[in-house]
Design a protein around this motif. Sequence first.
Motif, PDB file in Angstrom:
ATOM      1  N   SER A  62      -7.590   5.356  -3.320  1.00 23.89           N
ATOM      2  CA  SER A  62      -8.572   5.978  -2.439  1.00 23.89           C
ATOM      3  C   SER A  62      -7.986   7.269  -1.873  1.00 23.89           C
ATOM      4  CB  SER A  62      -8.966   5.028  -1.309  1.00 23.89           C
ATOM      5  OG  SER A  62      -7.832   4.671  -0.532  1.00 23.89           O
ATOM      6  N   ARG A 114      -3.578   0.904  -3.114  1.00 25.90           N
ATOM      7  CA  ARG A 114      -3.470  -0.468  -2.656  1.00 25.90           C
ATOM      8  C   ARG A 114      -3.172  -1.332  -3.878  1.00 25.90           C
ATOM      9  NH1 ARG A 114      -2.274  -3.668   1.674  1.00 25.90           N
ATOM     10  NH2 ARG A 114      -3.114  -5.773   1.339  1.00 25.90           N
ATOM     11  N   THR A 130      -6.191  -0.418  -6.215  1.00 26.50           N
ATOM     12  CA  THR A 130      -7.306   0.408  -5.769  1.00 26.50           C
ATOM     13  C   THR A 130      -6.767   1.714  -5.209  1.00 26.50           C
ATOM     14  OG1 THR A 130      -8.616  -1.549  -5.202  1.00 26.50           O
ATOM     15  CG2 THR A 130      -9.319   0.562  -4.282  1.00 26.50           C
ATOM     16  N   ARG A 178       0.847  -1.184   0.000  1.00 25.62           N
ATOM     17  CA  ARG A 178       0.000   0.000   0.000  1.00 25.62           C
ATOM     18  C   ARG A 178       0.885   1.236   0.000  1.00 25.62           C
ATOM     19  NH1 ARG A 178      -4.306   2.438   4.369  1.00 25.62           N
ATOM     20  NH2 ARG A 178      -2.351   2.991   5.417  1.00 25.62           N
ATOM     21  N   THR A 180     -12.737   6.957  -9.593  1.00 23.64           N
ATOM     22  CA  THR A 180     -11.381   6.504  -9.869  1.00 23.64           C
ATOM     23  C   THR A 180     -11.227   6.005 -11.300  1.00 23.64           C
ATOM     24  OG1 THR A 180     -11.994   4.371  -8.910  1.00 23.64           O
ATOM     25  CG2 THR A 180     -10.785   5.907  -7.497  1.00 23.64           C
ATOM     26  N   ARG A 200      -6.002  -2.508 -13.618  1.00 25.11           N
ATOM     27  CA  ARG A 200      -7.419  -2.553 -13.228  1.00 25.11           C
ATOM     28  C   ARG A 200      -7.765  -3.929 -12.656  1.00 25.11           C
ATOM     29  NH1 ARG A 200      -9.344  -0.915 -17.616  1.00 25.11           N
ATOM     30  NH2 ARG A 200      -9.471   1.290 -17.073  1.00 25.11           N
ATOM     31  N   TYR A 232      -8.255   3.802 -13.856  1.00 30.76           N
ATOM     32  CA  TYR A 232      -7.098   2.925 -13.793  1.00 30.76           C
ATOM     33  C   TYR A 232      -6.576   2.600 -15.183  1.00 30.76           C
ATOM     34  CZ  TYR A 232      -8.767   2.203  -9.043  1.00 30.76           C
ATOM     35  OH  TYR A 232      -9.186   2.398  -7.749  1.00 30.76           O
TER      36      TYR A 232
END
Length: 127
Positions: A71, A82, A69, A17, A58, A65, A60
């Motif tokens: 955020s 992430r 993720t 992350r 969002t 994809r 990608y």
Amino acid sequence: QLQASGGGLVQPGGSLRLSCVASGRTLSIYNMGMGWFRQAPGKEREFVAAIRSSSSTTYYADSVRGRFTMSRDNAENTVYLRMNSLKPEDTAVYFCGAIRGQPIMSTLKNGARYEFWGQGTQVTVSS
């Protein structure tokens, strides 16, 4: 004023992350579109993910994809990426960037449009 962290060495299939913190009195991510880009050795910087300022929608790259993720936490002035199911081809220096206002998708995917950049964090995926 943008500081990326969280990179490291991970085995294929592993997770990381990344975090990107905006610091300083004048830099707030609240009204900024944010993006993650990466650059592998000998290659150009490429778009990875982005998040809009207004709706947190969002976007990608096709290559990430379903595995990555993005955020945001406006209260913490931080965005996250992430990364799951990491592959050797994900190895690169990852950069976070910011654009003031409410940039649309095409702008968020264009690295040349970013106004602020972090220093980058190295991600190495290898067994």
